[in-house]
Design a protein around this motif. Structure first.
Motif, PDB file in Angstrom:
ATOM      1  N   LEU A   1      71.383  12.753  70.068  1.00 31.66           N
ATOM      2  CA  LEU A   1      71.593  11.534  70.853  1.00 31.66           C
ATOM      3  C   LEU A   1      71.078  10.303  70.113  1.00 31.66           C
ATOM      4  O   LEU A   1      71.720   9.247  70.112  1.00 31.66           O
ATOM      5  CB  LEU A   1      70.882  11.653  72.201  1.00 31.66           C
ATOM      6  N   LEU A   2      69.927  10.443  69.468  1.00 26.89           N
ATOM      7  CA  LEU A   2      69.335   9.319  68.747  1.00 26.89           C
ATOM      8  C   LEU A   2      70.114   8.988  67.482  1.00 26.89           C
ATOM      9  O   LEU A   2      70.146   7.831  67.046  1.00 26.89           O
ATOM     10  CB  LEU A   2      67.879   9.637  68.398  1.00 26.89           C
ATOM     11  N   ALA A   3      70.753   9.994  66.872  1.00 26.58           N
ATOM     12  CA  ALA A   3      71.451   9.785  65.597  1.00 26.58           C
ATOM     13  C   ALA A   3      72.873   9.263  65.776  1.00 26.58           C
ATOM     14  O   ALA A   3      73.405   8.579  64.888  1.00 26.58           O
ATOM     15  CB  ALA A   3      71.476  11.089  64.806  1.00 26.58           C
ATOM     16  N   ASP A   4      73.513   9.561  66.881  1.00 31.39           N
ATOM     17  CA  ASP A   4      74.909   9.170  67.099  1.00 31.39           C
ATOM     18  C   ASP A   4      74.978   7.688  67.472  1.00 31.39           C
ATOM     19  O   ASP A   4      74.359   7.260  68.445  1.00 31.39           O
ATOM     20  CB  ASP A   4      75.491  10.016  68.229  1.00 31.39           C
ATOM     21  N   PRO A   5      75.744   6.875  66.739  1.00 28.29           N
ATOM     22  CA  PRO A   5      75.853   5.444  67.061  1.00 28.29           C
ATOM     23  C   PRO A   5      76.359   5.179  68.482  1.00 28.29           C
ATOM     24  O   PRO A   5      76.076   4.125  69.054  1.00 28.29           O
ATOM     25  CB  PRO A   5      76.858   4.925  66.021  1.00 28.29           C
ATOM     26  N   LEU A   6      77.085   6.122  69.057  1.00 26.81           N
ATOM     27  CA  LEU A   6      77.625   5.925  70.397  1.00 26.81           C
ATOM     28  C   LEU A   6      76.570   6.134  71.483  1.00 26.81           C
ATOM     29  O   LEU A   6      76.713   5.628  72.601  1.00 26.81           O
ATOM     30  CB  LEU A   6      78.802   6.874  70.641  1.00 26.81           C
ATOM     31  N   THR A   7      75.531   6.883  71.170  1.00 24.09           N
ATOM     32  CA  THR A   7      74.526   7.204  72.184  1.00 24.09           C
ATOM     33  C   THR A   7      73.113   6.757  71.824  1.00 24.09           C
ATOM     34  O   THR A   7      72.204   6.895  72.644  1.00 24.09           O
ATOM     35  CB  THR A   7      74.498   8.723  72.450  1.00 24.09           C
ATOM     36  N   THR A   8      72.920   6.247  70.622  1.00 16.43           N
ATOM     37  CA  THR A   8      71.573   5.832  70.248  1.00 16.43           C
ATOM     38  C   THR A   8      71.067   4.742  71.189  1.00 16.43           C
ATOM     39  O   THR A   8      71.785   3.789  71.509  1.00 16.43           O
ATOM     40  CB  THR A   8      71.534   5.329  68.793  1.00 16.43           C
ATOM     41  N   PRO A   9      69.862   4.889  71.711  1.00 17.99           N
ATOM     42  CA  PRO A   9      69.356   3.911  72.679  1.00 17.99           C
ATOM     43  C   PRO A   9      69.069   2.561  72.035  1.00 17.99           C
ATOM     44  O   PRO A   9      68.697   2.479  70.862  1.00 17.99           O
ATOM     45  CB  PRO A   9      68.070   4.564  73.201  1.00 17.99           C
ATOM     46  N   THR A  10      69.247   1.504  72.800  1.00 20.42           N
ATOM     47  CA  THR A  10      68.981   0.146  72.341  1.00 20.42           C
ATOM     48  C   THR A  10      68.060  -0.550  73.330  1.00 20.42           C
ATOM     49  O   THR A  10      67.797  -0.051  74.421  1.00 20.42           O
ATOM     50  CB  THR A  10      70.286  -0.663  72.232  1.00 20.42           C
ATOM     51  N   ALA A  11      67.601  -1.733  72.957  1.00 19.94           N
ATOM     52  CA  ALA A  11      66.711  -2.506  73.814  1.00 19.94           C
ATOM     53  C   ALA A  11      67.425  -3.101  75.012  1.00 19.94           C
ATOM     54  O   ALA A  11      66.793  -3.742  75.849  1.00 19.94           O
ATOM     55  CB  ALA A  11      66.047  -3.622  73.006  1.00 19.94           C
ATOM     56  N   GLU A  12      68.738  -2.892  75.128  1.00 24.42           N
ATOM     57  CA  GLU A  12      69.484  -3.371  76.288  1.00 24.42           C
ATOM     58  C   GLU A  12      69.487  -2.352  77.425  1.00 24.42           C
ATOM     59  O   GLU A  12      69.987  -2.646  78.504  1.00 24.42           O
ATOM     60  CB  GLU A  12      70.922  -3.697  75.890  1.00 24.42           C
ATOM     61  N   GLY A  13      68.949  -1.173  77.172  1.00 24.26           N
ATOM     62  CA  GLY A  13      68.940  -0.134  78.187  1.00 24.26           C
ATOM     63  C   GLY A  13      67.606  -0.015  78.890  1.00 24.26           C
ATOM     64  O   GLY A  13      66.644  -0.721  78.589  1.00 24.26           O
ATOM     65  N   VAL A  14      67.543   0.899  79.847  1.00 27.73           N
ATOM     66  CA  VAL A  14      66.312   1.162  80.590  1.00 27.73           C
ATOM     67  C   VAL A  14      66.050   2.662  80.607  1.00 27.73           C
ATOM     68  O   VAL A  14      66.953   3.478  80.384  1.00 27.73           O
ATOM     69  CB  VAL A  14      66.384   0.642  82.038  1.00 27.73           C
ATOM     70  N   LEU A  15      64.809   3.024  80.876  1.00 25.67           N
ATOM     71  CA  LEU A  15      64.441   4.413  81.091  1.00 25.67           C
ATOM     72  C   LEU A  15      64.172   4.571  82.587  1.00 25.67           C
ATOM     73  O   LEU A  15      63.222   3.987  83.122  1.00 25.67           O
ATOM     74  CB  LEU A  15      63.208   4.796  80.278  1.00 25.67           C
ATOM     75  N   ALA A  16      65.020   5.325  83.271  1.00 25.32           N
ATOM     76  CA  ALA A  16      64.900   5.502  84.718  1.00 25.32           C
ATOM     77  C   ALA A  16      64.118   6.774  85.018  1.00 25.32           C
ATOM     78  O   ALA A  16      64.440   7.847  84.510  1.00 25.32           O
ATOM     79  CB  ALA A  16      66.285   5.574  85.360  1.00 25.32           C
ATOM     80  N   ILE A  17      63.089   6.649  85.843  1.00 26.63           N
ATOM     81  CA  ILE A  17      62.292   7.787  86.289  1.00 26.63           C
ATOM     82  C   ILE A  17      62.692   8.131  87.717  1.00 26.63           C
ATOM     83  O   ILE A  17      62.788   7.256  88.571  1.00 26.63           O
ATOM     84  CB  ILE A  17      60.786   7.463  86.228  1.00 26.63           C
ATOM     85  N   ASP A  18      62.896   9.398  87.971  1.00 24.64           N
ATOM     86  CA  ASP A  18      63.311   9.832  89.305  1.00 24.64           C
ATOM     87  C   ASP A  18      62.830  11.268  89.497  1.00 24.64           C
ATOM     88  O   ASP A  18      62.171  11.839  88.624  1.00 24.64           O
ATOM     89  CB  ASP A  18      64.828   9.739  89.437  1.00 24.64           C
ATOM     90  N   GLU A  19      63.162  11.856  90.612  1.00 24.43           N
ATOM     91  CA  GLU A  19      62.850  13.258  90.841  1.00 24.43           C
ATOM     92  C   GLU A  19      64.020  13.919  91.541  1.00 24.43           C
ATOM     93  O   GLU A  19      64.831  13.257  92.200  1.00 24.43           O
ATOM     94  CB  GLU A  19      61.576  13.416  91.670  1.00 24.43           C
ATOM     95  N   HIS A  20      64.104  15.229  91.366  1.00 26.26           N
ATOM     96  CA  HIS A  20      65.195  15.987  91.970  1.00 26.26           C
ATOM     97  C   HIS A  20      64.637  17.280  92.538  1.00 26.26           C
ATOM     98  O   HIS A  20      63.800  17.926  91.912  1.00 26.26           O
ATOM     99  CB  HIS A  20      66.270  16.295  90.930  1.00 26.26           C
ATOM    100  N   GLY A  21      65.073  17.643  93.736  1.00 28.09           N
ATOM    101  CA  GLY A  21      64.605  18.865  94.368  1.00 28.09           C
ATOM    102  C   GLY A  21      65.732  19.833  94.636  1.00 28.09           C
ATOM    103  O   GLY A  21      66.817  19.443  95.071  1.00 28.09           O
ATOM    104  N   ASP A  22      65.494  21.098  94.344  1.00 28.24           N
ATOM    105  CA  ASP A  22      66.461  22.160  94.631  1.00 28.24           C
ATOM    106  C   ASP A  22      65.883  23.094  95.672  1.00 28.24           C
ATOM    107  O   ASP A  22      64.758  23.596  95.514  1.00 28.24           O
ATOM    108  CB  ASP A  22      66.779  22.959  93.361  1.00 28.24           C
ATOM    109  N   ARG A  23      66.618  23.339  96.727  1.00 25.12           N
ATOM    110  CA  ARG A  23      66.160  24.261  97.763  1.00 25.12           C
ATOM    111  C   ARG A  23      66.192  25.688  97.216  1.00 25.12           C
ATOM    112  O   ARG A  23      67.163  26.121  96.606  1.00 25.12           O
ATOM    113  CB  ARG A  23      67.063  24.148  98.992  1.00 25.12           C
ATOM    114  N   LYS A  24      65.101  26.424  97.427  1.00 28.34           N
ATOM    115  CA  LYS A  24      64.994  27.803  96.970  1.00 28.34           C
ATOM    116  C   LYS A  24      64.361  28.656  98.061  1.00 28.34           C
ATOM    117  O   LYS A  24      63.466  28.208  98.773  1.00 28.34           O
ATOM    118  CB  LYS A  24      64.116  27.897  95.708  1.00 28.34           C
TER     119      LYS A  24
END
Length: 268
Positions: A9-32
């Motif tokens: 992801l970091l090496a591919d020019p199409l997906t490499t992150p830039t300073a125009e993006g954000v890092l979103a923190i969230d959580e996900h729950g799966d019923r078990k």
């Protein structure tokens, strides 16, 4: 596999992150069902909106105006799995896991303008302190009920700040400023933004607080955001970045044979 995925992801020019993006923190729950699955417990599953038996993971996702993809994931282990409960040295809250995911993203080489997250993380001083120690920007949600210490007779809540801002209508907007939000499908909508400058917020304080809404008079629950940030950027940019956090709900649960969802392009 995970390390290699991030390297690609970091090496591919199409997906490499830039300073125009954000890092979103969230959580996900799966019923078990049952009790023997690792990390299982009766706990709040945010994507189901209720307490149930299941597994919860804290996740990170990188997003900009064009695409988004999951970065990392760490399961939360409830206290009853530890011999000393919450006092056990190995026990980590979801809040501490969130800060850990940001640290790991930085060490992996991810670049982003800000960390964004909902009010569970935004209301926690420890999370904000951890992000400041990393010297990263953040735009975090606050609860509508957020208050602060204040002398009697002065403004001490977000609701009071909104009411005191002088809104009458779109032609007599008081301290509210209009911004135009552009959504992923290309549609646009007028929103109104207020910077709360009172108490602990506003220049030259450490934090700024922004209220963004479609209706300053009624502050609709479904279309009002309360944001806390350490960034000096214009209000419209802060509202724009905070909207990227909505991507996380759509991608993190989606996985392919390698265990992670592929990067997705945003429409519009």
């Amino acid at each position: 596999v995970e390390t290699r995925r991030l390297e690609l992801l970091l090496a591919d020019p199409l997906t490499t992150p830039t300073a125009e993006g954000v890092l979103a923190i969230d959580e996900h729950g799966d019923r078990k069902a049952g009790e023997k699955t690792a990390h299982i417990g009766r706990q709040y599953l945010s994507n189901l909106g209720k307490i149930d038996n299941g597994v919860v993971s804290v996740t990170s996702l990188w997003a900009d105006a064009h695409m988004y993809y999951p970065v990392d994931c760490e399961p939360y282990t409830p206290a009853h799995h530890f011999s000393q409960g919450k006092q056990d040295p190995a026990f980590r809250t979801k809040l501490k896991l969130a800060v850990e995911l940001v640290r790991r993203a930085l060490e992996a080489g991810f670049t982003f303008r800000a960390v964004v997250a909902d009010s569970f993380y935004g209301e926690d001083r420890g999370v904000r302190q951890g992000l400041r120690e990393f010297k990263v920007g953040y735009v975090l949600a606050l609860k509508p009920s957020h208050t602060w210490w204040h002398p009697i007779g002065s403004i001490g809540s977000l609701e009071e700040a909104a009411q005191a801002a002088g809104w009458k209508d779109a032609e007599h907007s008081g301290q509210w400023s209009k911004v135009v939000r552009t959504f992923r499908d290309g549609s646009k909508a007028d929103w109104w933004v207020l910077e709360v400058v009172t108490g602990p917020y506003g220049p030259p304080q450490q934090h700024r607080v922004i209220i963004a809404t479609t209706d300053p008079l009624t502050l609709p629950v479904t279309s009002t955001m309360y944001l806390i940030t350490n960034l000096p950027h214009p209000e419209h940019a802060l509202v724009h970045w905070s909207g990227f956090s909505r991507c996380s709900n759509a991608t993190v649960p989606s996985r392919n044979s390698s265990g992670w969802a592929s990067p997705r392009r945003l429409a519009g």
